[in-house]
Design a protein around this motif. Structure first.
Motif, mmCIF file in Angstrom:
data_model
loop_
_atom_site.group_PDB
_atom_site.id
_atom_site.type_symbol
_atom_site.label_atom_id
_atom_site.label_comp_id
_atom_site.label_asym_id
_atom_site.label_seq_id
_atom_site.Cartn_x
_atom_site.Cartn_y
_atom_site.Cartn_z
ATOM 1 N N ARG A 234 14.598 -31.681 -55.866
ATOM 2 C CA ARG A 234 15.942 -31.100 -55.838
ATOM 3 C C ARG A 234 16.185 -30.291 -54.575
ATOM 4 N N GLN A 235 15.151 -29.646 -53.907
ATOM 5 C CA GLN A 235 15.172 -29.326 -52.606
ATOM 6 C C GLN A 235 15.508 -30.190 -51.426
ATOM 7 N N GLN A 236 15.109 -31.467 -51.752
ATOM 8 C CA GLN A 236 15.238 -32.344 -50.800
ATOM 9 C C GLN A 236 17.011 -32.947 -50.968
ATOM 10 N N ALA A 237 17.248 -33.039 -52.176
ATOM 11 C CA ALA A 237 18.736 -33.400 -52.357
ATOM 12 C C ALA A 237 19.579 -32.042 -51.877
ATOM 13 N N GLN A 238 19.056 -30.733 -52.035
ATOM 14 C CA GLN A 238 20.040 -29.729 -51.496
ATOM 15 C C GLN A 238 19.982 -29.799 -49.873
ATOM 16 N N ASP A 239 18.729 -30.170 -49.318
ATOM 17 C CA ASP A 239 18.724 -30.176 -47.965
ATOM 18 C C ASP A 239 19.568 -31.106 -47.224
ATOM 19 N N GLU A 240 19.308 -32.364 -48.080
ATOM 20 C CA GLU A 240 20.322 -33.569 -47.786
ATOM 21 C C GLU A 240 21.998 -33.148 -48.067
ATOM 22 N N LEU A 241 22.016 -32.598 -49.134
ATOM 23 C CA LEU A 241 23.584 -32.033 -49.177
ATOM 24 C C LEU A 241 23.945 -31.062 -48.193
ATOM 25 N N ARG A 242 23.012 -30.079 -47.952
ATOM 26 C CA ARG A 242 23.302 -29.187 -47.151
ATOM 27 C C ARG A 242 23.849 -29.980 -45.659
ATOM 28 N N ALA A 243 22.762 -30.846 -45.271
ATOM 29 C CA ALA A 243 23.113 -31.767 -44.091
ATOM 30 C C ALA A 243 24.359 -32.343 -44.084
ATOM 31 N N ALA A 244 24.554 -33.099 -45.409
ATOM 32 C CA ALA A 244 25.973 -33.657 -45.637
ATOM 33 C C ALA A 244 27.074 -32.894 -45.373
ATOM 34 N N ASN A 245 27.027 -31.702 -45.985
ATOM 35 C CA ASN A 245 28.079 -30.568 -45.919
ATOM 36 C C ASN A 245 28.324 -30.188 -44.556
ATOM 37 N N ASP A 246 27.058 -30.057 -43.740
ATOM 38 C CA ASP A 246 27.209 -29.621 -42.519
ATOM 39 C C ASP A 246 27.663 -30.793 -41.547
ATOM 40 N N GLN A 247 27.441 -31.686 -41.801
ATOM 41 C CA GLN A 247 28.104 -33.049 -41.030
ATOM 42 C C GLN A 247 29.257 -33.167 -41.445
ATOM 43 N N LEU A 248 29.774 -32.937 -42.927
ATOM 44 C CA LEU A 248 31.298 -33.124 -43.212
ATOM 45 C C LEU A 248 32.045 -31.854 -42.616
ATOM 46 N N ARG A 249 31.539 -30.558 -42.579
ATOM 47 C CA ARG A 249 32.211 -29.579 -41.987
ATOM 48 C C ARG A 249 32.345 -29.756 -40.594
ATOM 49 N N SER A 250 31.126 -30.332 -39.773
ATOM 50 C CA SER A 250 31.130 -30.393 -38.437
ATOM 51 C C SER A 250 32.533 -31.580 -38.102
ATOM 52 N N ALA A 251 32.400 -32.556 -38.955
ATOM 53 C CA ALA A 251 33.370 -33.536 -38.678
ATOM 54 C C ALA A 251 34.805 -32.930 -39.154
ATOM 55 N N LEU A 252 34.814 -31.945 -39.992
ATOM 56 C CA LEU A 252 36.238 -31.366 -40.384
ATOM 57 C C LEU A 252 36.518 -30.457 -39.151
ATOM 58 N N LEU A 253 35.570 -29.800 -38.514
ATOM 59 C CA LEU A 253 35.781 -28.780 -37.475
ATOM 60 C C LEU A 253 35.795 -29.354 -36.007
ATOM 61 N N ARG A 254 35.395 -30.703 -35.906
ATOM 62 C CA ARG A 254 35.338 -31.272 -34.577
ATOM 63 C C ARG A 254 36.782 -32.108 -34.220
ATOM 64 N N ASP A 255 36.789 -32.164 -32.913
ATOM 65 C CA ASP A 255 37.817 -33.072 -32.603
ATOM 66 C C ASP A 255 37.342 -34.528 -32.362
ATOM 67 N N GLY A 256 38.128 -35.311 -33.166
ATOM 68 C CA GLY A 256 37.893 -36.826 -33.030
ATOM 69 C C GLY A 256 37.798 -37.588 -31.639
ATOM 70 N N LEU A 257 38.420 -36.965 -30.845
ATOM 71 C CA LEU A 257 38.678 -37.758 -29.566
ATOM 72 C C LEU A 257 37.497 -37.109 -28.682
ATOM 73 N N THR A 258 37.552 -35.969 -28.486
ATOM 74 C CA THR A 258 36.756 -35.287 -27.406
ATOM 75 C C THR A 258 35.440 -34.933 -27.974
ATOM 76 N N GLY A 259 35.185 -34.696 -29.118
ATOM 77 C CA GLY A 259 33.789 -33.891 -29.627
ATOM 78 C C GLY A 259 33.900 -32.659 -29.785
ATOM 79 N N LEU A 260 34.804 -32.062 -29.057
ATOM 80 C CA LEU A 260 35.064 -30.514 -29.253
ATOM 81 C C LEU A 260 35.330 -30.089 -30.428
ATOM 82 N N TYR A 261 34.996 -28.611 -30.616
ATOM 83 C CA TYR A 261 35.812 -28.092 -31.683
ATOM 84 C C TYR A 261 37.142 -28.236 -31.852
#
Length: 819
Positions: A630-657
């Motif tokens: 479960r901890q691994q799943a949570q870490d993976e979920l957190r990482a995925a959420n972070d990645q998703l959040r990062s993807a949502l908060l990053r500019d797709g062209l320049t990689g900046l926020y």
């Protein structure tokens, strides 16, 4: 055909009680010392079909078998049919049970019934009889009951047989059943019976208990008759009349029959081979204790003739309940006279004859062949012996007889020694001799009871085989048991639901000899049970003892009983003994069974504890794995959420926020600046003439230009709290936390220097044209919110555009009107 080894006779029975002990004693009296006796108490001795008896028979270790009643303890049904397949061609004789194809020794049931009914009807005047019996399924009980009913009908008296009174198995059950039956009849005007006939003595004693508890006078109102004349009837109060069915004689007849069969003599092989006559009824009462042959032989060691002993048993003595005191006194005088005749017939002991130098003077005295002078010399020698050793009990008894004999042959006036001799021995009556012997026997009995009680108490605190062995080693010698052994299974054999376990041979645990006494080394010594069992000899049901001790079963009498509890079989034990030791054996069986049951239950608890500990450990491991997963799943979920959040908060062209990330960051930074009193600054950067670049080289080239500009700007915020974001189109925003306006201006200048150093080509400006950037700077000082801050920076940007591009312009904080 006689085996090369000593003859070995097996006796099989379902339990050990007084009646069975008498039969075994009868077998012993005939077959020993030429044969050994092995008594197998079959009830629960065998944890699978065949068991010990089957093993001994299949291995040819029994030359003959005496089968006593073998009934189920639960249902009362005969288990004889279970033994028949095991017996095969081994010479067998039944004592009690009946089978059409096997020889039997017994007393005719009609003889027993006739004797009992004659006593009750003719001697006691009873007319309304009540029959109380053991279960009808038991061997011989139904025939005896039928004989009783026929005898009653033949004498014109009634005999009732209530069904609830035909299922008494022992004293306790008889007392309970009879008490319940009497309680239901309490309201009736009269009892409805004046005599109770019981098929066994222990049942009769239970009936006496119930009658006494209900205030019924015995023998005043009701006479009670038992059957067996066993020790259980001794000393009962009220008085119990018991039918002597010659149990010892039946055993002796069975022993003689087997010896004849084994020797190859021509004897019948089926039917009743011997009918044993009975002497009739005898009274058992605490007020007139009589003696059986075994006890009298022990008390009067100078007698060993059964015929003489029978004369001393008082079998012809009148019933004290039917005679007056004068007749009872006469009966005691007859007993004394019979004793005197016996001692007279036997004469003095060999030791006394040698010490007195009597030679053949005694027999010559009896024949009247001694001269007067010889009789005087004899009397003088006897006087010296009496004075020197008067403490010898059998000498005193002999002298009592001698008193009357000398008085008749030597006139008192002619021999002055005789009166003195008579004076010395006048108080030494036969009754005193018997009384002294009886007191000695009672002391021995009390000592034995005390030792048995101590052993039982010692064993009651044991929960291990090692502890049990220590207690046995301490008390066995005191109990007079010369040889003794205990063998237990490595693990208990559990009882299945139907109570008839039959495990496969490869599933049966080993039987190990864990204790021996008087047969060799004394048994294995160990500190714990596991060590003891590991070092103990393995024995089998066909041998009972290991090879080194096999000869122990070839002499004497061994009693073998099972050790068992409510839930399983634990092993067996054997001891050399006789009928007198049966109480000791039964106490030891119960005590050792309790020890092994406690050990088994402790082992079960420990095994269950280990099992539960294993289950807990396994479950804990599973939970730990589950938690880790479960901890691994949570870490993976957190990482995925972070990645998703990062993807949502990053500019797709320049990689900046992107703009949403910028708005969120600005809100937090503004709140922090207000809370801490710090200054927040922003830079709005715009690529100069970017539309011209797109128009000339296209959007793809324009996108590449923006990516390269983003890389240059990414180095502007070198602190974690700083942020670079794409504001929209070709505009970018740099957020500088805790930075005042001059500091922000310096950052803006460095950005322009970096852009110039990057030398990004601008095809729309002709040959050598480079991409440039205009920057507007503003700080939070004096502003009301993020919108004003961005607006101020945007105005500065437009000022930079108006002033020629590629430069930095700053929007100063508005000055308040009051300054």
């Amino acid at each position: 055909m006689v085996s090369a080894r000593p003859i070995r006779i097996g006796v099989v029975t379902d339990r050990m009680d007084d009646a069975r002990a008498q039969v075994i004693g009868g077998v012993e009296s005939v077959v020993r010392p030429s044969a050994a006796v092995l008594a197998l108490v079959h009830h629960r001795l065998n944890p699978w079909r065949g068991g010990v008896l089957g093993g001994l028979l299949s291995a040819g270790r029994l030359d003959g078998v005496v089968v006593l009643p073998v009934n189920s303890a639960d249902t009362g049904e005969s288990r004889l049919h279970e033994l028949l397949p095991l017996l095969g061609s081994v010479p067998t004789v039944l004592v009690g049970p009946r089978h059409p194809h096997l020889p039997r020794v017994g007393v005719p049931d009609d003889t027993i019934a006739g004797t009992v009914l004659d006593h009750l009807v003719e001697d006691c005047g009873r007319r309304r009889l009540l029959l109380v019996s053991t279960p009808m399924q038991r061997d011989g009980v139904s025939r005896r009951r039928q004989a009783m009913e026929e005898a009653a009908a033949g004498r014109g008296v009634s005999m009732s047989t209530p069904p609830e009174l035909q299922r008494c198995v022992d004293r306790h059950s008889a007392r309970v059943v009879m008490a319940d039956w009497l309680a239901r009849r309490r309201g009736e005007a009269e009892l409805g019976f004046d005599a109770v006939v019981c098929t066994a003595d222990d049942v009769a004693v239970g009936v006496l208990d119930a009658l006494d508890a209900h205030g019924v006078a015995v023998p005043g109102e009701v006479s009670v008759v038992g059957c067996g004349d066993t020790d259980v009837a001794w000393g009962t109060s009220p008085t119990l009349t018991s039918m002597d069915i010659a149990l010892r004689q039946q055993g002796a007849a069975a022993g003689r029959y087997l010896l004849d069969r084994i020797a190859g003599r021509d004897v019948p092989t089926s039917g009743t081979v011997t009918r044993v006559d009975v002497d009739g009824l005898r009274i058992r009462s605490s007020s007139l204790p009589l003696h059986d042959a075994d006890q009298l032989s022990a008390e009067l060691p100078w007698t060993d003739d059964a015929a003489i002993v029978d004369r001393l048993l008082g079998r012809e003595a009148p019933d004290p309940l039917q005679q007056d005191l004068e007749t009872q006194v006469a009966a005691r005088q007859q007993l004394r006279h019979a004793t005197a005749l016996t001692v007279l017939r036997r004469g003095p002991t060999a030791e006394l004859t040698r010490l007195a130098g009597l030679g053949d003077d005694w027999q010559r005295l009896l024949r009247g062949e001694l001269s007067h002078e010889s009789r005087l010399a004899l009397s003088r020698r006897l006087e010296e012996i009496v004075r020197s050793r008067p403490e010898e009990i059998w000498w005193r008894a002999w002298l009592e007889v001698l008193r009357s004999r000398l008085a008749s042959q030597v006139p008192a006036t002619a021999d002055p020694v005789v009166p003195r001799l008579l004076s010395m021995t006048s108080s030494l009556t036969v009754e005193r001799v018997l009384g002294d012997a009886r007191e000695d026997r009672e002391r021995q009995t009390h000592l034995m009871a005390a030792q048995v009680l101590e052993l039982n108490q010692s064993l009651s605190g044991c929960t291990t085989v090692v502890g049990m062995n220590r207690a046995l080693r301490t008390y066995l010698s005191r109990l007079g048991l010369r040889r003794f052994f205990v063998a237990i299974y490595e693990r208990p054999i559990r009882l299945p639901a139907d109570g008839t376990p039959s495990p496969a041979a490869d599933e049966r645990p080993s039987l190990r000899l864990v204790f021996e006494h008087g047969m060799g080394c004394g048994g294995a010594e160990a500190a714990v049970d596991e060590e003891l069992l590991a070092g103990a000899d393995v024995v089998t049901p066909s041998r009972l003892l290991p090879a080194r001790l096999a000869a122990e079963l070839d002499e004497g009498t061994f009693m073998v009983q099972g050790l068992f509890g409510d839930d399983g079989y634990y092993g067996l034990f054997g001891y050399e003994g006789s009928g007198r030791d049966r109480h000791v054996g039964e106490v030891m069986r119960l005590a050792m069974s309790r020890v092994l049951e406690s050990r088994a239950r402790t082992g079960d608890l420990e095994a269950r504890s280990r099992e539960l500990a294993g289950l807990v450990a396994a479950r804990t491991h599973e939970l730990e794995l589950e938690v880790a997963n479960r901890q691994q799943a949570q870490d993976e979920l957190r990482a995925a959420n972070d990645q998703l959040r990062s993807a949502l908060l990053r500019d797709g062209l320049t990689g900046l926020y992107n703009r949403p990330a910028l708005d969120e960051h600005l809100a937090r930074a503004w709140a922090r600046a207000r809370r801490t009193g710090g200054v927040l600054s922003v830079l709005i950067c715009d690529v100069d003439r970017f539309k011209l670049l797109n128009d000339v080289v296209g959007h793809l080239a324009g996108d590449e230009c923006l990516r390269r500009v983003g890389r240059v700007l990414a180095g502007a915020g070198d602190r974690a709290s700083d942020m670079v974001a794409r504001y929209g189109g070709e505009e970018f925003v740099v957020v500088l936390d805790d930075t005042d306006l001059p500091g922000a201006t310096r950052v803006a200048e460095r950005l322009l220097d970096s852009m110039r150093a990057a030398a990004l080509p601008h095809p729309g400006l002709g040959q050598g044209g480079l991409v440039s950037m205009s920057v507007g700077v503003a700080s939070s000082s004096g502003l009301a919110g993020v919108a004003e801050l961005l607006g101020a920076a945007d105005r500065a940007l437009y000022q930079a555009k108006d002033d020629g591009r590629d430069r930095v312009r700053v929007t100063r904080a508005p000055v308040s009107s009051g300054s």
